[in-house]
Design an enzyme around this catalytic site. Structure first.
Site, PDB file in Angstrom:
ATOM      1  CD  GLU A 127      24.310  93.980 -17.769  1.00  0.00           C
ATOM      2  OE1 GLU A 127      25.150  94.902 -17.705  1.00  0.00           O
ATOM      3  OE2 GLU A 127      23.156  94.064 -17.324  1.00  0.00           O
ATOM      4  CE  LYS A 129      33.570  94.876 -12.719  1.00  0.00           C
ATOM      5  NZ  LYS A 129      34.726  95.712 -12.999  1.00  0.00           N
ATOM      6  CG  ASP A 131      39.554  96.618 -17.716  1.00  0.00           C
ATOM      7  OD1 ASP A 131      39.250  97.439 -16.826  1.00  0.00           O
ATOM      8  OD2 ASP A 131      40.658  96.060 -17.787  1.00  0.00           O
ATOM      9  CE1 TYR A 238      27.529 100.001 -16.239  1.00  0.00           C
ATOM     10  CE2 TYR A 238      28.873  99.581 -18.181  1.00  0.00           C
ATOM     11  CZ  TYR A 238      28.739 100.094 -16.908  1.00  0.00           C
ATOM     12  OH  TYR A 238      29.807 100.683 -16.299  1.00  0.00           O
ATOM     13  CE  LYS A 326      37.768  92.007 -11.397  1.00  0.00           C
ATOM     14  NZ  LYS A 326      37.970  93.341 -10.871  1.00  0.00           N
ATOM     15  CB  CYS A 432      73.930 105.749 -26.953  1.00  0.00           C
ATOM     16  SG  CYS A 432      73.279 104.660 -28.232  1.00  0.00           S
ATOM     17  CB  CYS A 435      76.672 105.574 -31.046  1.00  0.00           C
ATOM     18  SG  CYS A 435      75.734 106.820 -30.141  1.00  0.00           S
ATOM     19  CB  CYS A 456      71.123 107.913 -28.097  1.00  0.00           C
ATOM     20  SG  CYS A 456      72.504 108.119 -29.217  1.00  0.00           S
ATOM     21  CB  CYS A 462      73.423 106.751 -32.761  1.00  0.00           C
ATOM     22  SG  CYS A 462      72.776 105.305 -31.912  1.00  0.00           S
TER      23      CYS A 462
HETATM   24  S1  IVH Z   1      26.781  97.901 -13.209  1.00  0.00           S
HETATM   25  C1  IVH Z   1      25.354  99.687  -9.276  1.00  0.00           C
HETATM   26  N1  IVH Z   1      27.470  96.676 -15.428  1.00  0.00           N
HETATM   27  O1  IVH Z   1      32.413  97.888 -13.212  1.00  0.00           O
HETATM   28  C2  IVH Z   1      26.049  98.933 -10.304  1.00  0.00           C
HETATM   29  N2  IVH Z   1      29.160  97.849 -14.232  1.00  0.00           N
HETATM   30  O2  IVH Z   1      33.023  97.282 -10.384  1.00  0.00           O
HETATM   31  C3  IVH Z   1      26.639  99.792 -11.333  1.00  0.00           C
HETATM   32  N3  IVH Z   1      31.361  97.856 -15.333  1.00  0.00           N
HETATM   33  O3  IVH Z   1      32.006 101.128 -11.939  1.00  0.00           O
HETATM   34  C4  IVH Z   1      27.595  99.102 -12.239  1.00  0.00           C
HETATM   35  N4  IVH Z   1      30.744  96.676 -17.093  1.00  0.00           N
HETATM   36  O4  IVH Z   1      32.724 100.873 -14.394  1.00  0.00           O
HETATM   37  C5  IVH Z   1      27.899  97.424 -14.392  1.00  0.00           C
HETATM   38  N5  IVH Z   1      27.912  95.607 -17.436  1.00  0.00           N
HETATM   39  C6  IVH Z   1      28.325  96.346 -16.413  1.00  0.00           C
HETATM   40  C7  IVH Z   1      29.667  96.790 -16.305  1.00  0.00           C
HETATM   41  C8  IVH Z   1      30.045  97.540 -15.190  1.00  0.00           C
HETATM   42  C9  IVH Z   1      31.747  97.318 -16.515  1.00  0.00           C
HETATM   43  C10 IVH Z   1      32.235  98.593 -14.421  1.00  0.00           C
HETATM   44  C11 IVH Z   1      31.722  99.963 -14.016  1.00  0.00           C
HETATM   45  C12 IVH Z   1      31.602  99.918 -12.524  1.00  0.00           C
HETATM   46  C13 IVH Z   1      32.526  98.811 -12.162  1.00  0.00           C
HETATM   47  C14 IVH Z   1      32.067  98.184 -10.852  1.00  0.00           C
END
Ligand code: IVH
Length: 721
Positions: A127, A129, A131, A238, A326, A432, A435, A456, A462
């Site tokens: 999945e 991740k 942000d 998720y 990551k 500034c 001016c 300013c 200006c």
């Molecule tokens: S699972 C016990 N799935 O990543 C596991 N986390 O570094 C629970 N995050 O705090 C997290 N996408 O904020 C999971 N598909 C995903 C995610 C995800 C983003 C974030 C989440 C978590 C952090 C962990």
């Protein structure tokens, strides 16, 4: 709450009446225990559920709303901070890995830990991740009762009212959902929404945000849910916390269930078994990453079968059954060659680092904003350190540059070992650079702290501000004159020739006249030409009449964006009325000042800026000249229906509305001949209160003003569906 409350749809009117009476009593008792004796008997969630049920019954039977209904007394005073929520199950984090080898290591460790798995290989979900920030949303009997941020994993913050404003998160679950379920996932802001918000902030002369993640977090942690509601937050589900009955026995099955229940789930999620497939998916997503609408920082692999997850269990802070792969941080080292100061329309001095060109994540970066004087020193917006001590930025420094969330390049940190011996701390200008006027940091009247923006004080004097004002004046949502964009303004502003020069907005409209008697013809200038000059003059003429709201917006009053301009146009109708009223409001007292403040959507800071603008003689001078040339049309007054039950009344909407947006509500009221106001006063006739209403509701009660629910409003005006 009774053991098994009857579904609201099944209640007869008589039962509803009894139930509302019971709820009023029970909620009042709990209020007293909570506030008075500091000894609540029920959980926050159970209390919220009582209130929700009361609201829902009132929605179905608005005629039964009691005088002492708890809905008329929602939330008392707003909380100074968010209440802590202890997670029923901790919200853990994930282990990170960075290389393909480490992923092989993770998969290998899962196999080793489980030993022999009869006749099948282990499947994983992969999945993205996301942000953003993680959230846990609790539903009881299918109704959202509570939402909390992750916090330290054990205790988070109660952000229920704010989460309720996120349209992607359902307030109700389908009937087959378990009695108790906590949905977990990520709240985020899409990149286009982030960029649009920042553009708006900039336009209104406010501090811009650094990246979508921080913006999402900041937007969710607003004490006023109506602010959150405006921020277009989104969500992906998720994971889960407490759940009374499992609807599936795999991670992928759970995600499918969430989708069925109405939650957004991420479309790039896959179920894969071989390590090579996991890695291929990771690299594929890595390539697409820049084109996604939202920021992701890796791929999460999770063992799909929940029974295997249970066997694998947890280490201290993270599960053994999952890991986050990551993406490499998109960072690079380069040098600050210079620091320039840009002066914006509102006079804000923004330092910009000129960088030795460097490629970060496939894009060449040459400039990066350094935000303000504090950022250069290593101090954040609330005065907290954001880098190690001594890590200020200096010209000549080697710095770490990052494309934050793929959007804006950021200078993150300095490599002190490479600092040239003669590098001096950057002296932020107190004048500034354009001016020469004093540049100052204003004091925030509320907090007493210094503003992070240095401004300013030159105003009209200006040149930078004047030029930016002109660029704003001709911009798309203001005068929008074809053939007169930013580039052309640069030329017309700089030219020394009197018959061409444009220094203020009125000059635009006298250009053709001045050119007529001139020896130096615009058409002979590089980049123009006979046809384009004719077109330009025609385009200018076409704008001699303009809608009042555009006219007001074009004036470039600090804090006045398009929305405020529309409010002013709708409230005052004509430019003359507006100017007259703003002059009368000088000193920020008196009836005209109160009227301005009473406009729903105009707060005090904005009101002050407007009054100051119209009481500066130089502004009025320019506007007078402009009005010699152009005519702002009277604003369309919403058609008044005198037969409506609310015609002529003054209405205040408060709390979060669920069936319509604030703007819709106001437009509707105005269409029906009512006026809307932003605060409750003796002049208020009716208050429409949604969940989360606070001080306005209290005030209405004190003044004995009628208060109704949103549904009752629809019943009243007969537009309910
Ligand atoms: S699972 C016990 N799935 O990543 C596991 N986390 O570094 C629970 N995050 O705090 C997290 N996408 O904020 C999971 N598909 C995903 C995610 C995800 C983003 C974030 C989440 C978590 C952090 C962990």
């Amino acid at each position: 709450m009774s053991d098994d409350p009857k579904p609201i749809e099944a209640l007869t009117k008589a039962e509803a009446k009894t139930e509302l009476e019971r709820l009023a009593g029970e909620i009042a008792r709990n209020d007293e225990l909570y506030h008075g004796k500091d000894a609540p008997k029920i959980s926050d969630a159970a209390y919220d559920a009582l209130k929700q049920r009361n609201l829902a019954i009132e929605a179905r039977f608005p005629e039964l709303v009691r005088e002492d209904s708890p809905s008329k007394n929602v939330g008392a005073a707003p909380l100074p901070t968010f209440a802590p929520v202890t997670h029923s199950r901790p919200m853990l984090s994930l282990d990170n890995v960075f290389s393909d080898e480490e992923v092989q290591g993770f998969v290998g460790s899962v196999y080793r830990f489980l030993g022999q798995i009869p006749d099948e290989s282990i499947a994983f979900t992969a999945e993205p991740k996301i942000d953003g920030l993680s959230i846990s949303i609790r539903y009881e009997n299918g109704t959202l009762v509570n939402a909390a941020t992750r916090g330290d994993g054990t205790t988070g913050e109660n952000v229920t009212a704010n989460v309720r404003t996120i349209s992607e998160i359902p307030n109700e679950l389908p009937k087959d959902a378990p009695e108790v379920v906590e949905i977990r996932g990520e709240i985020y802001m899409a990149k286009p929404d982030f960029l649009a918000l920042n553009a708006r902030m900039e336009e209104e002369g406010k501090q811009t945000y650094v990246n979508p993640r921080n913006t999402a977090a900041g937007s969710l942690r607003q004490l006023d849910p109506t602010v959150t509601a405006k921020r277009k937050l989104k969500f992906f589900a998720y994971a889960w916390g407490e759940i009374s009955e499992m609807p599936a026995d795999t991670q992928s099955g759970m995600i499918e269930t969430f989708a069925r229940w109405g939650f957004p789930t991420n479309p790039l999620t896959r179920r894969l078994s071989r390590v090579e497939d996991l890695l291929a998916h990771y690299h594929e997503i890595g390539l697409e990453r820049g084109e996604l609408d939202y920021d992701i920082d890796g791929v999460v692999y999770k063992v799909d079968r929940l029974d295997l997850q249970a066997r694998l269990g947890f280490r201290s802070r993270s599960p053994r059954w999952a890991t986050a792969h990551k993406f490499p941080a998109e960072q690079a080292f380069t040098e600050i060659e210079n620091i320039d100061i840009q002066v914006g329309r509102t006079g804000a001095l923004t330092p910009v680092a000129r960088l030795k060109p460097v490629t970060v994540g496939g894009v060449v970066v040459t400039n990066a904003t350094l935000h303000n004087a504090d950022y250069i020193k290593g101090i954040g917006n609330s005065g907290e350190p954001i880098r190690e001590e001594d890590h200020d930025f200096r010209i000549g420094d080697t710095v770490v540059v990052q494309r934050a969330g793929d959007v804006i390049p950021q200078v993150l940190d300095v490599v002190l070992e490479k600092r040239p011996k003669d590098a001096k701390p950057y002296a932020f200008p107190d004048k500034c650079p354009v001016c020469g006027s004093h540049a100052v940091r204003e004091k925030n009247e509320k907090t007493g702290k210094l503003d992070s923006v240095t401004r300013c004080t030159g105003g009209f004097v200006c040149a930078a501000q004047a030029k930016e004002h002109l660029k704003h004046f001709v911009s798309r949502n203001a005068y929008d004159i074809e053939g007169l964009g930013s580039k052309q303004i640069d030329f017309f502003f700089e030219t020394e020739n009197d018959t061409m020069r444009i220094r203020t907005a009125p000059d635009i409209f006298t250009l053709e006249k001045r050119q007529a008697g001139s020896m130096t013809k615009l058409e002979n200038i590089d980049g123009f030409g006979k046809v384009s000059v004719r077109k330009l003059f025609d385009a200018i003429d076409a704008r001699r009449t303009i809608a009042l709201n555009r006219f007001i917006y074009a004036l470039g009053i600090r804090h006045v964006g398009e929305t405020t301009a529309k409010l002013l146009a709708r409230s005052y109708g004509t430019y003359d009325e507006l100017e007259k009223a703003m002059k009368a409001a000088n000193g920020c007292t008196g009836e005209a000042w109160d009227d301005l403040n009473n406009i729903d959507g105009i707060g005090e800071v904005v009101a002050r800026a407007i009054v100051e603008f119209f009481n500066e003689p130089r502004n009025i001078g320019v506007i007078d000249d402009l009005l010699e040339e152009v005519t702002p049309e009277a604003a369309e007054i919403p058609a008044i229906s005198s037969s409506s039950p609310v015609a002529g009344k003054t209405i205040v909407f408060t709390g979060s509305l669920e069936r319509m947006s604030r703007d819709e509500a106001k437009a509707m009221a105005e269409r029906l001949g009512a006026k809307t106001a932003g605060s409750v006063s003796k002049k208020t006739d009716l208050v429409v209160a949604g969940p989360g209403a606070g001080s306005k509701l209290t005030k209405a009660e004190e003044l004995g003003i009628e208060v109704i629910t949103e549904d009752a409003w629809f019943d009243l005006v007969g537009e309910g569906a």
